[in-house]
Scaffold this motif. Structure first.
Motif, short mmCIF file in Angstrom:
data_model
loop_
_atom_site.label_atom_id
_atom_site.label_comp_id
_atom_site.label_asym_id
_atom_site.label_seq_id
_atom_site.Cartn_x
_atom_site.Cartn_y
_atom_site.Cartn_z
N ASP A 61 0.59 -1.24 -0.05
CA ASP A 61 0.10 0.05 -0.17
C ASP A 61 0.86 1.20 0.08
OD1 ASP A 61 -2.91 -1.51 0.74
OD2 ASP A 61 -1.01 -2.21 1.95
N ASP A 242 -8.71 -6.96 5.94
CA ASP A 242 -7.65 -6.18 5.13
C ASP A 242 -6.96 -5.22 5.73
OD1 ASP A 242 -5.79 -5.57 3.41
OD2 ASP A 242 -7.12 -4.94 1.55
N ASP A 244 -4.00 -4.07 7.09
CA ASP A 244 -3.13 -3.14 6.53
C ASP A 244 -3.51 -1.96 5.79
OD1 ASP A 244 -3.73 -5.04 4.65
OD2 ASP A 244 -1.40 -4.75 3.74
N THR A 245 -4.65 -2.30 4.72
CA THR A 245 -4.87 -1.19 3.79
C THR A 245 -6.11 -0.54 4.41
OG1 THR A 245 -4.69 -2.91 2.03
CG2 THR A 245 -6.12 -0.91 1.63
MN MN Z 1 -3.92 -5.04 2.14
#
Ligand code: MN
Ligand code: MN
Length: 298
Positions: A61, A242, A244-245
């Motif tokens: 990302d 998800d 991290d995103t």
């Molecule tokens: Mn991610």
């Protein structure tokens, strides 16, 4: 160097984004229950996770955002050079790559096209996630922001909901950086849910996957119901999936809202130093481009 309130909030958005990526990566692809069992409330930047990261290490990302940001800076504005930047990034064998991003970059490398046909399978969050540098470079030019954002997205994702969320989240970040405050940001969120009711996030549907609808709902729900960078970030990443995103995009909004000074030092100090320095340099350069664009259109 620009050292004012706009700079404080723009840098907060970009550093907040990377902090969310590094913090969330630890618990990506876990369920909230699994996170609870493993960490209680996950709030320390300890790395690990499915990518076995070092503490403070970021993932695709932030890497894709930096690749886009550098291409905008080197080109003096948005252009198709971003496709080469993503291709160059893919060749570095990154720690993680979204499937749709990989497919789109490989399409460009094979046939040189800058977008594929509109595709129902392109509803992932990858194009939306990396758009912050473009939002900074077009901070004072709505038309350029909208046009370049669609082109940027379509390099890998050609889907109306990906476009809609990317335009809305970018506009929210810009509004916050312009000091429109959280109320002004809410107007943009309400516009998105009026135009595309699928994005309605209250009551929270409790899905935090990489589908652009799930990501947008998770980020907006927690951004509007918390009152600090720390609480927003902690709530979002502890939803897992998800993480991290979702953490990165929540960090973008919360960092823009509360500024760099609102990001806890114990997270900023852990963040990869090279990444932090690149974000600081890019923020200066992107804001200078935005300022130059404003003078051009007067
Ligand atoms: Mn991610
Ligand atoms: Mn990632």
């Amino acid at each position: 160097m620009i050292r004012d309130e706009i700079h404080e909030r723009a840098l907060g958005a970009y550093l907040g984004f990377a902090v969310g990526d590094a913090l969330g990566a630890t618990v990506a692809y876990m369920t909230p229950t699994e996170i609870q069992h493993a960490y209680g409330m996950h709030r320390d930047m300890i790395g690990g996770g499915w990518l076995k990261l070092k503490p403070g290490q970021i993932t695709d990302d932030t890497q894709m955002s930096l690749a886009l940001g550098q291409s905008i800076i080197d080109s003096g504005g948005w252009n198709a050079a971003a496709a080469d930047a993503f291709a160059g990034w893919l060749k570095t064998r990154p720690v993680d790559v979204g499937n749709t991003c990989r497919r789109g970059i490989q399409r460009y490398m094979t046939d040189g096209t800058l977008e594929g046909p509109s595709n129902d399978g392109d509803g992932g969050n990858g194009a939306c996630t990396r758009n912050l540098p473009l939002a900074l470079a077009t901070l004072h030019d709505d038309t350029a922001f909208a046009r370049a954002t669609r082109a940027q997205c379509h390099l890998t994702h050609h889907h109306p909901l990906s476009d809609a969320a990317t335009l809305a989240l970018g506009k929210m970040a810009q509004t916050l950086i312009h000091s429109g405050g959280i109320k002004g940001c809410r107007v943009e969120a309400n516009r998105l849910t009026a135009d595309f009711p699928v994005f309605r996030f209250e009551p929270y549907p409790k899905r935090a996957s990489g589908y652009i609808v799930d990501t947008t709902q998770t980020v907006l729900y927690y951004f509007f119901r918390t009152d600090s960078f720390e609480s927003c970030m902690t709530e979002v990443v502890n939803r897992g999936e998800d993480a991290d995103t979702n953490g990165a995009l929540a960090g973008m909004l919360a960092g823009a809202a509360y500024g760099v000074s609102g990001i806890p030092g114990y997270w900023l100090r852990k963040l990869d130093r090279d990444i932090k320095a690149r974000i600081e340099a890019q923020t200066d350069a992107l804001l200078m481009l935005a300022q130059a664009g404003r003078q051009d259109t007067r």
